[in-house]
Write an enzyme that holds these catalytic residues in place. Sequence first.
Site, PDB file in Angstrom:
ATOM      1  N   ARG A  68       0.845  -1.205   0.000  1.00  0.00           N
ATOM      2  CA  ARG A  68       0.000   0.000   0.000  1.00  0.00           C
ATOM      3  C   ARG A  68       0.876   1.251   0.000  1.00  0.00           C
ATOM      4  O   ARG A  68       0.554   2.263  -0.598  1.00  0.00           O
ATOM      5  CB  ARG A  68      -0.962   0.023   1.201  1.00  0.00           C
ATOM      6  CG  ARG A  68      -1.683   1.375   1.360  1.00  0.00           C
ATOM      7  CD  ARG A  68      -2.958   1.299   2.173  1.00  0.00           C
ATOM      8  NE  ARG A  68      -2.804   0.607   3.428  1.00  0.00           N
ATOM      9  CZ  ARG A  68      -2.173   1.086   4.508  1.00  0.00           C
ATOM     10  NH1 ARG A  68      -1.625   2.290   4.492  1.00  0.00           N
ATOM     11  NH2 ARG A  68      -2.077   0.362   5.602  1.00  0.00           N
ATOM     12  N   TYR A 121     -15.587  16.961 -15.280  1.00  0.00           N
ATOM     13  CA  TYR A 121     -16.049  15.571 -15.300  1.00  0.00           C
ATOM     14  C   TYR A 121     -17.174  15.398 -14.267  1.00  0.00           C
ATOM     15  O   TYR A 121     -17.112  15.968 -13.170  1.00  0.00           O
ATOM     16  CB  TYR A 121     -14.844  14.691 -14.964  1.00  0.00           C
ATOM     17  CG  TYR A 121     -15.157  13.228 -14.875  1.00  0.00           C
ATOM     18  CD1 TYR A 121     -15.415  12.485 -16.018  1.00  0.00           C
ATOM     19  CD2 TYR A 121     -15.191  12.581 -13.646  1.00  0.00           C
ATOM     20  CE1 TYR A 121     -15.707  11.145 -15.937  1.00  0.00           C
ATOM     21  CE2 TYR A 121     -15.471  11.228 -13.558  1.00  0.00           C
ATOM     22  CZ  TYR A 121     -15.733  10.511 -14.711  1.00  0.00           C
ATOM     23  OH  TYR A 121     -16.019   9.187 -14.623  1.00  0.00           O
ATOM     24  N   ASP A 193      -6.815  19.019 -14.020  1.00  0.00           N
ATOM     25  CA  ASP A 193      -7.110  17.714 -14.621  1.00  0.00           C
ATOM     26  C   ASP A 193      -6.777  17.831 -16.105  1.00  0.00           C
ATOM     27  O   ASP A 193      -7.437  18.554 -16.846  1.00  0.00           O
ATOM     28  CB  ASP A 193      -8.586  17.375 -14.399  1.00  0.00           C
ATOM     29  CG  ASP A 193      -8.961  15.992 -14.932  1.00  0.00           C
ATOM     30  OD1 ASP A 193      -8.280  15.501 -15.850  1.00  0.00           O
ATOM     31  OD2 ASP A 193      -9.952  15.425 -14.435  1.00  0.00           O
ATOM     32  N   LYS A 218      -7.825   6.608 -19.383  1.00  0.00           N
ATOM     33  CA  LYS A 218      -8.076   7.178 -20.699  1.00  0.00           C
ATOM     34  C   LYS A 218      -6.844   7.032 -21.599  1.00  0.00           C
ATOM     35  O   LYS A 218      -6.479   5.926 -21.915  1.00  0.00           O
ATOM     36  CB  LYS A 218      -8.541   8.628 -20.538  1.00  0.00           C
ATOM     37  CG  LYS A 218      -9.622   8.821 -19.439  1.00  0.00           C
ATOM     38  CD  LYS A 218     -10.933   8.110 -19.730  1.00  0.00           C
ATOM     39  CE  LYS A 218     -11.885   8.055 -18.536  1.00  0.00           C
ATOM     40  NZ  LYS A 218     -12.177   9.326 -17.900  1.00  0.00           N
TER      41      LYS A 218
HETATM   42  C1  LIG Z   1     -12.758   9.727 -16.733  1.00  0.00           C
HETATM   43  C2  LIG Z   1     -12.345  11.026 -16.162  1.00  0.00           C
HETATM   44  C3  LIG Z   1     -12.121  11.167 -14.786  1.00  0.00           C
HETATM   45  C4  LIG Z   1     -12.362  10.049 -13.803  1.00  0.00           C
HETATM   46  O1  LIG Z   1     -11.496   8.985 -14.009  1.00  0.00           O
HETATM   47  P1  LIG Z   1     -11.840   7.477 -13.548  1.00  0.00           P
HETATM   48  O2  LIG Z   1     -10.598   6.748 -13.911  1.00  0.00           O
HETATM   49  O3  LIG Z   1     -13.057   7.054 -14.315  1.00  0.00           O
HETATM   50  O4  LIG Z   1     -12.112   7.517 -12.086  1.00  0.00           O
HETATM   51  C5  LIG Z   1     -11.703  12.399 -14.326  1.00  0.00           C
HETATM   52  N1  LIG Z   1     -11.513  13.437 -15.167  1.00  0.00           N
HETATM   53  C6  LIG Z   1     -11.722  13.343 -16.492  1.00  0.00           C
HETATM   54  C7  LIG Z   1     -11.482  14.523 -17.366  1.00  0.00           C
HETATM   55  C8  LIG Z   1     -12.156  12.133 -17.039  1.00  0.00           C
HETATM   56  O5  LIG Z   1     -12.377  12.046 -18.355  1.00  0.00           O
END
Ligand SMILES: *Cc1c(COP(=O)(O)O)cnc(C)c1O
Length: 397
Positions: A68, A121, A193, A218
């Site tokens: 962890r 998001y 982000d 992604k």
């Molecule tokens: C998908 C996404 C998230 C969340 O990510 P997860 O891996 O699904 O928890 C956060 N920000 C953006 C811009 C995203 O496209």
Amino acid sequence: MTTDANPQPPSTQAPASTGTSSRRSFDSRAIHPPEAATDYAGSVAMPIFLTSTFQRSVQLAERWDYSRVANPTRSALESCLADLEGGIDAVATSSGMGAISLVAMAVCEAGSHVVLSDNVYGGTWDLFSGLLDRWGVEVGLVDLTDPDALAAAMRPTTAMVYGETPSNPLQKVIDLAAVAQIAHRHDAVLAIDSTFASPVLQRPIEFGADIVVQSTTKYLGGHSDVIGGAAIAADPEMAVRLRETARVLGSIESPFDAWQVLRGVKTLTVRMRQICESAQRIAEYLEQHPRVRRVYYPGLPSHPGHDVAARQMSGFGGIVSVELDTDADEAARVCTRFELFTLAVSLGGVESLVEHPHFMTHCTTGPDANIPASLLRLSIGLESADELIDDLALALG
Ligand SMILES: *Cc1c(COP(=O)(O)O)cnc(C)c1O
């Protein structure tokens, strides 16, 4: 950080984001990350360390102690992502949301004020507006494409400015340097982000961000086969804050999943190059389609954030949002007529996806988010661009 206190053989030294590797190009560093797999029995691919715990001494805290806290496969991914983003350290989390909640927990406290970009998001929206307010964190929505609006929204208690660029799904482009200057003038942390861009197209730390968030689910993973996230810190103090918070929250990436993301990173540049090229063609095709009201893609000169995007990104990404000249129900029907695009949430994989934010990813965000009811979000993959355009022609009718 107690885990790095003990000198170790070369393979277990703390990740370095400086040194020989950082003088190389992004492309070479994506293939040869700072922690070399070859340190482990000459292995070319990073081994997956499927172990929960490590043999150690009683008194000296070792780098490898308990998975962890740190695991060699996850650490290889973390130092790789820190290096590619130009940060000092990264924490790889079990999802993108795991990274965003880690950032919130590390930066905010009861009484903190957070400026949240008005287009984010859906899960980020839920976290800040539905959960953090229960913990005494006040959240204000601001259109971060307007630096003056941000300056007016800052308060003495503002702990963090949190934005997404390009944003999901409206592709709002934030001028990172301008926003960083305002946040720092008020001693607030700027967290960005950068999932839509990935580090190959945009590195917010270069423009002054203190933290970068990635949903590695992604583009970094890139194959729609893993859930993961990362929070990357620009400076040592933030690195310690994130790492100590992650240690106690425990929402870390498993070694197997970390390995999948590490593998995805190796082809990020070539995937992105093709994806950007196809997305640009598709955006241009859609812009002249009679059933389209508006196309949201930063690569189009008609996009309000085009100039800023051209300045701070080296490509415009693979997400094309398109507002149809119709209502929500007909837009939902269009979604079901594709043969090559798959109707699914998520993005950034090799296969092209289509989704309807109003009914799907952003159904919880409500009218404040201003998401058009007939908006479709396309994630462009690696299929033939000609065939993707044919598929759009078919679905739009
Ligand atoms: C998908 C996404 C998230 C969340 O990510 P997860 O891996 O699904 O928890 C956060 N920000 C953006 C811009 C995203 O496209």
